[in-house]
Enzyme design. Structure first.
Site, PDB file in Angstrom:
ATOM      1  N   ASP A 106       0.857  -1.175   0.000  1.00 45.74           N
ATOM      2  CA  ASP A 106       0.000   0.000   0.000  1.00 45.74           C
ATOM      3  C   ASP A 106       0.902   1.236   0.000  1.00 45.74           C
ATOM      4  OD1 ASP A 106      -2.128   1.677   0.131  1.00 45.74           O
ATOM      5  OD2 ASP A 106      -2.729   1.155   2.170  1.00 45.74           O
ATOM      6  N   ASP A 128      -1.282  -4.279   6.634  1.00 43.65           N
ATOM      7  CA  ASP A 128      -1.478  -4.153   8.075  1.00 43.65           C
ATOM      8  C   ASP A 128      -2.937  -4.138   8.498  1.00 43.65           C
ATOM      9  OD1 ASP A 128      -2.233  -1.726   7.073  1.00 43.65           O
ATOM     10  OD2 ASP A 128      -0.893  -0.516   8.321  1.00 43.65           O
ATOM     11  N   ASP A 138      -6.237  -6.572   4.143  1.00 43.35           N
ATOM     12  CA  ASP A 138      -5.027  -7.100   3.507  1.00 43.35           C
ATOM     13  C   ASP A 138      -4.865  -8.607   3.708  1.00 43.35           C
ATOM     14  OD1 ASP A 138      -3.844  -4.655   2.479  1.00 43.35           O
ATOM     15  OD2 ASP A 138      -3.538  -4.085   4.558  1.00 43.35           O
ATOM     16  N   ASN A 153      36.390 -36.681  -3.358  1.00 39.23           N
ATOM     17  CA  ASN A 153      37.101 -37.633  -2.492  1.00 39.23           C
ATOM     18  C   ASN A 153      36.549 -39.043  -2.650  1.00 39.23           C
ATOM     19  OD1 ASN A 153      38.651 -35.545  -1.532  1.00 39.23           O
ATOM     20  ND2 ASN A 153      37.478 -35.269   0.349  1.00 39.23           N
ATOM     21  N   ASN A 197      35.400 -37.380   6.620  1.00 41.09           N
ATOM     22  CA  ASN A 197      34.222 -36.597   6.249  1.00 41.09           C
ATOM     23  C   ASN A 197      33.726 -35.743   7.410  1.00 41.09           C
ATOM     24  OD1 ASN A 197      32.220 -35.940   4.250  1.00 41.09           O
ATOM     25  ND2 ASN A 197      30.758 -37.105   5.471  1.00 41.09           N
ATOM     26  N   ASP A 236      33.877 -31.543   7.665  1.00 42.43           N
ATOM     27  CA  ASP A 236      32.624 -30.794   7.793  1.00 42.43           C
ATOM     28  C   ASP A 236      32.627 -29.868   9.003  1.00 42.43           C
ATOM     29  OD1 ASP A 236      31.336 -31.540   5.557  1.00 42.43           O
ATOM     30  OD2 ASP A 236      29.740 -32.682   6.524  1.00 42.43           O
TER      31      ASP A 236
END
Length: 759
Positions: free
Chosen positions: A332, A593, A597, A661, A686, A690
């Site tokens: 708006d 608001d 709406d 890998n 692994n 990570d």
């Protein structure tokens, strides 16, 4: 005396209100705070899902439900059964390490989100200790007396005690889109939900009017609570969740092919079956970014915290990604393009002259209406004080968003007058007469043309124009919409909302960030165009509500790309505009608001409201802004893109490295007399690789990445993973060749060197 509270009052809609109050041990003066606290312990909080504090044990155990963890647990069991307790211990340590890390991150994130949500909670007007006060809806108990008005979110099941042109949108329960009128009374015991016109239900919202309600059922004992517990409704999948799911499918396909191929080939070359199985499972797990759940949790949590500092409260965590993907923002103009502080420029008569009589009528209408608090009436009342002690309020026809007008009936000197103010066209449509200097005349086409001419002149200057009308009426118990007829038009109210100082720069920033602005307003076309011009918005095309009515969906879809201003639209048309933009492939954000709406908020991909919005708008929103500003919204969009960019950054880095890998290990196993790495080495590698990737959640993001909307691109991820994975494998194979051919490395040395190489 020991008071026993009932949990269920049966068919309460068929019980007289006085009897029901006796059963609930309350009266029209409401409950005391002490009594309400006692009942809260008996009935529990007024929430659908009981607010159970996240227990550490259950949250930790939930980490083991992860498919990756299930694969690791399977590998642990296989190792233990085959007698390889060392491998089993190492894999178990990896499981515990990953689970503990994910647990701490998710526990902290879940608590942080609850703290943020607590800042935006539904409140209700409750009668406690003899006076009405705003309280959190969760503390309401059976026996409370509540007052609801247009825009209110109904937080209980109850019976109406008093109403004033009160209607409720209860489509969430009944599927009926037409508002249901509510009034006091008694309904048959076998009445269905939609037939209970004397009841209101949790989860619905007030369309117009006011009502005083006796709360009978709260929380999970409400109609909405029972339906929710039976259906276990899951919220719609967000674009972010859809992307994670598709990414998971891609990894699963690669894991399945690689696992079966490596296992079959190793068994064919007469490797031990158990070792081949463990090796294949380890390769499959090795491809997977084990810390992805933790990374997503951390990045979203971090993003929500950063947004809260910038005045953006995140109500639904996974919506952050949609925020970053948004490419069209519908809003708006009031409070976003303009200051939202409407200034009253005066009241004038039909001839355009200042008029105290017109202002007095507007003042009486604004000060005596009780249907819904609004800033417009506050502005009129604050402009100039008038002594109205001799005037008595006799009734009201409350504002609704279809009529766009409000009528108040007053009595002064034994004379009853209906005073109506509202949108000019909607006031004129009920006027048969016009107040002139020489008396009251007929509202003919000449007078209408003069009125519309003045209206257009003011509108071209950006002035908002309301109409005021009156008529004398006979006293009666209740006045309704049909009474608004044969009225006399008396004059205009002039208001002005100045554009914000920084809005020109903010609109430019949104455009630079790849977000197109669409202005959708109920104001007339001339004012909307004037405001757009003042803030530097280049108008590509304008469509009005009356033009929308005549458009088919296909015509709207074809013309909507070239239209960025919609004026004189109603709530359903706002929703239709959003759906049309989504049909064209856009990720649509909507900022609203008001109760008008809500349909558009539900239809949008990203729903945004503000802290001072009506309850039902805040409840519908993914994000709540602590101030209604495009600048705050712009900063929130950048933070959303940062969050998503860091998630993708982790995925790109880990999937390409892991795939390279594991492809190297799988290929090497085909031409070597021993496995290049033990399963436990692969898993440990692994996990350790990570672990430091968690820092990516707090990583900075290049500005060029933030300049356009970000969305999941599975094909790009797959191509990146294969390209850089295969490239890294080339260097791995060269290293293997040097170790075997030149140095003639033994199995033990090769595995140590290979582990170092892969890390």
């Amino acid at each position: 005396m020991i008071i026993v509270y009932e949990k269920d009052f049966g068919n309460y809609w068929s019980i007289p209100a006085e009897k029901l109050m006796q059963n609930l041990q309350t009266d029209i003066s409401g409950l005391s705070s002490g009594e309400a606290n006692k009942r809260l312990k008996v009935y529990g909080e007024n929430t659908i899902k009981k607010q159970k504090k996240v227990t550490k044990i259950m949250l930790f155990l939930s980490q083991l439900k992860n498919p990756i963890m299930l694969i690791l647990i399977f590998a642990t069991i296989v190792s233990a059964v085959t007698g390889d307790l060392t491998d089993a211990s190492i894999i178990l340590a990896i499981i515990l390490g990953s689970s503990i890390l994910s647990f701490f991150q998710e526990y902290r994130a879940s608590n942080a989100v609850e703290e943020l949500r607590a800042k935006v909670q539904i409140r209700s007007n409750v009668l406690r200790d003899g006076k009405f006060e705003e309280l959190p809806a969760r503390v309401i108990v059976p026996g409370d007396i509540l007052k609801f008005s247009a825009g209110s979110f109904i937080s209980v099941d109850g019976v109406v005690l008093e109403t004033d042109d009160f209607s409720v949108n209860q489509s969430i329960l009944t599927g009926e889109s037409v508002p249901a009128e509510k009034k006091p009374g008694i309904m048959p015991r076998d009445s269905s939900t939609e037939e209970r016109t004397n009841c209101v239900f949790m989860g619905t919202n007030v369309r117009n009017g006011t009502a005083t309600v006796l709360a009978v059922a709260t929380g999970e004992n409400t109609e909405f609570g029972e339906i929710a517990s039976q259906l276990k409704l899951r919220p719609p999948e967000t674009d972010f969740e859809r992307g994670v799911r598709r990414f998971g499918y891609m990894l699963t396909q690669i894991m399945l092919v690689l696992t079966l191929a490596v296992f079959a080939i190793n068994v064919y070359f007469k490797e031990p079956v158990i070792n081949s199985l463990l090796f294949s499972v380890a390769l499959a797990v090795g491809i997977t970014p084990q810390m992805l759940p933790a990374i997503v949790s951390i990045t979203l949590s971090k993003g929500s915290h950063n947004m809260s500092k910038e005045g953006v409260i995140v109500r639904r965590l996974n919506s952050i990604e949609n925020f970053g993907s948004m490419d069209i923002l519908c809003t708006d103009k009031t409070g976003t393009l303009t200051e939202g502080d409407v200034r009253f420029d005066g009241a004038v008569d039909v001839e355009g002259k200042k008029s105290d009589d017109v202002f007095k009528l507007a003042y009486l209408n604004a000060s005596l209406q009780v249907g819904m608090d609004n800033s417009l009436d506050d502005t009129i009342v604050a402009f100039k004080k008038i002594d109205i002690s001799s005037v008595k309020r006799q009734g009201e026809v409350p504002l609704d968003f279809t009529r766009e007008r409000l009528s108040v009936i007053v009595e002064e000197n034994d004379q009853y007058t209906m005073i109506t103010k509202g949108a000019l066209n909607h006031v004129l449509e009920i006027c048969a007469f016009v107040q002139q200097e020489d008396g009251i005349g007929i509202m003919d086409s000449v007078k209408l043309d003069e009125i519309h001419q003045r209206y257009m002149e003011w509108s071209n200057q950006g002035i908002r124009v309301l109409g005021v009308a009156k008529k004398f009426v006979e006293p009666k118990e209740k006045y309704v919409v049909k009474d608004e007829e044969q009225m006399t038009f008396v004059g205009f109210l002039l208001l002005f909302d100045h554009p914000k100082e920084d809005v020109v720069r903010t609109i430019s920033d949104l455009a630079i960030n790849g977000i197109a602005l669409r202005v959708i307003t109920g104001d007339n076309k001339l004012i909307a165009m004037h405001t757009a011009g003042c803030v530097g918005l280049e108008i590509k095309g304008v469509i009005t509500g009356s033009e929308l009515i005549k458009m088919s969906d296909q015509v709207l879809w074809s013309s909507i790309e070239d239209t960025n201003l919609f004026a004189e639209v109603d709530p359903n048309q706002k929703e239709r505009i959003n759906l049309a933009l989504k049909k064209r492939g856009h990720v649509v954000g909507y900022m609203g608001d008001g109760i008008n709406d809500v349909p558009a908020l539900h239809a949008a991909d990203v729903s945004i409201s503000v802290d001072n919005a009506v309850d039902v708008a805040k409840e519908s929103a993914d994000f709540v802004l602590m101030e209604k500003s495009l600048e705050v919204l712009n900063r929130g969009i950048e933070l959303g893109r940062t969050t998503f960019a860091n998630t993708l950054k982790y995925i790109f880095v880990t999937t390409s490295a892991n795939f390279g890998n594991m492809f190297s290990m799988a290929g090497a196993s085909l031409f070597m007399p021993f496995l290049p790495l033990l399963p436990k080495q692969i898993l440990l590698l692994n996990f350790l690789s990570d672990f430091p990737a968690i820092a990516i959640a707090n990583d900075a993001v290049d500005q060029e990445v933030l300049k356009k909307p970000r969305r999941w691109d599975i094909q790009l991820i797959r191509n990146f993973m294969f390209t850089f994975g295969f490239l890294s494998s080339v260097f791995d194979y060269l290293t293997f060749a040097v170790l075997l051919i030149i140095f003639e490395a033994s199995e033990g040395i090769f595995k140590v060197a290979g582990l170092y190489c892969q890390s």
